[in-house]
Design an enzyme around this catalytic site. Structure first.
Site, PDB file in Angstrom:
ATOM      1  N   CYS A   1      -3.092 -90.943  62.886  1.00  0.00           N
ATOM      2  CA  CYS A   1      -3.979 -90.196  61.999  1.00  0.00           C
ATOM      3  C   CYS A   1      -5.104 -89.321  62.699  1.00  0.00           C
ATOM      4  CB  CYS A   1      -4.927 -91.302  60.860  1.00  0.00           C
ATOM      5  SG  CYS A   1      -5.671 -92.268  61.412  1.00  0.00           S
TER       6      CYS A   1
ATOM      7  N   HIS B   1      -8.819 -95.428  59.310  1.00  0.00           N
ATOM      8  CA  HIS B   1      -8.010 -94.097  58.921  1.00  0.00           C
ATOM      9  C   HIS B   1      -8.946 -92.959  58.793  1.00  0.00           C
ATOM     10  CE1 HIS B   1      -4.447 -92.331  57.507  1.00  0.00           C
ATOM     11  NE2 HIS B   1      -4.855 -91.879  56.404  1.00  0.00           N
TER      12      HIS B   1
ATOM     13  N   HIS C   1      -2.850 -86.196  55.466  1.00  0.00           N
ATOM     14  CA  HIS C   1      -3.172 -87.187  56.520  1.00  0.00           C
ATOM     15  C   HIS C   1      -1.770 -87.864  56.902  1.00  0.00           C
ATOM     16  CE1 HIS C   1      -2.610 -90.718  53.461  1.00  0.00           C
ATOM     17  NE2 HIS C   1      -2.500 -89.707  52.908  1.00  0.00           N
TER      18      HIS C   1
END
Length: 261
Positions: A163, A215, A227
Site C-alpha cells: 500500500c 494502511h 489502494h
C-alpha cells in the site's frame, strides 16, 4: 558509521529486514536508487537509501559501489514514466537490463545515456522529467496504471506492490517524495478536515484497533479510493472507512486524510 556508497544497477533488488535471503523483504531498490552503506556483514550490506532514508540489508553481489564524489554528483530528476518495461543497454557489450516505471536515471543526458563509474548505459523507454505541476491532471491516470497489480509486502513494482509502496511510486512520477511506510507518510502533509474537501491525489490513512497507522490509499474523489489490498483496486470510502466491493463489508477504519501537492 558510513562505510561507503552504492547504487542499484539492476531492475530491482530486494531490501530485507535482516542479513539473510530468508528474511522478509521490507522494500525494493529500483534501477538508479543510490544509498549509503552503514554496515558490512559477510556478503550482506546494511544500507540507508538516499530517496527515503529507509534502512535494510541487501546482497553485496547485486549492487555497484561508487565513490563519495560520484554519489554526491548524481542527479535524480529524470525517471522512467508509466510504461511497463523499458530497457537499459549496457555499452559496449550491448547487454540488456529490463527497467520498471519509477526507476531513476542518474545524470541522464539529452542523448539518452547514463554513466556510473566505468559503466555506460543507453536508455530506451518512456523518459519523464518530474514536474509537480502535472499532479492535478495526471494523478488519477498514474494511480490507475497500477490497477490489478498483486499485493506484495515490500513491493514497489507493477508486478507486486504494497500500500505505501504504491503511494510512494505514484507520487514519484510527479517529483513528490514520500517516506516508505504508511505511518511515516502520515506524519507529513497538510490535514484535510472533511471528505467533502478531498482533492484527487490526497492520501487517506487507516489505523488498527491499537491506533497504529497500517494502511494508505490514494483518493480519486470524495467517495472513491484506489489502494493495494490483495491487489490494487478501487473501492468506496466514507467517514467510517473503506467499504470493499469484493467482500461487501468495511475493511479499513479511516484515521486521517493528508494533502502533499
Amino acid at each position: 558509521m558510513n562505510q561507503g556508497f552504492g547504487i542499484c544497477m539492476l531492475s530491482v533488488i530486494p531490501l530485507r529486514a535482516e542479513a539473510s535471503d530468508k528474511s522478509e523483504m521490507v522494500s525494493q531498490l529500483l534501477f538508479g536508487d543510490k544509498f549509503q552503506i552503514l554496515e558490512r556483514a559477510g556478503a550482506w550490506l546494511r544500507i540507508c537509501t538516499a530517496y527515503d532514508d529507509y534502512e535494510g540489508w541487501i546482497d553485496s553481489k547485486q549492487i555497484t559501489e561508487i565513490e563519495k564524489d560520484v554519489y554526491s554528483l548524481l542527479q535524480a530528476d529524470t525517471i522512467l514514466g508509466l510504461q511497463l518495461l523499458n530497457e537499459a543497454i549496457r555499452l559496449p557489450d550491448n547487454e540488456k537490463i529490463l527497467l520498471l516505471p519509477g526507476s531513476t536515471l542518474p545524470s541522464y543526458d539529452e542523448e539518452g545515456g547514463c554513466q556510473i563509474n566505468e559503466h555506460q548505459y543507453k536508455i530506451k523507454g518512456k523518459i519523464k522529467n518530474v514536474i509537480p505541476d502535472d499532479f492535478a491532471s495526471g494523478i488519477e491516470r498514474a494511480a490507475k496504471f497500477y490497477l490489478n497489480t498483486p499485493y506484495l509486502w515490500g513491493g514497489r513494482t507493477p508486478f507486486g506492490i504494497d500500500c505505501s509502496g504504491f503511494s510512494q511510486v505514484v507520487y514519484k512520477q510527479f517529483g513528490i517524495r514520500l517516506k516508505r511506510d504508511a505511518w511515516q507518510q502520515a506524519l507529513h502533509g497538510e490535514l484535510v478536515g472533511f471528505l467533502q474537501e478531498v482533492q484527487p491525489g490526497d492520501l487517506a490513512f487507516f489505523d488498527n484497533d491499537e491506533g497504529k497507522i497500517t494502511h494508505v490509499g490514494i483518493m480519486l474523489n470524495d467517495h472513491q479510493i484506489i489502494h493495494a489490498s490483495g491487489r490494487v483496486k478501487i473501492d468506496r470510502i466514507d467517514n467510517q472507512g473503506i467499504f470493499s466491493t469484493d467482500l461487501n463489508r468495511y475493511t479499513h477504519k479511516l484515521r486521517v486524510v493528508k494533502r502533499y501537492s
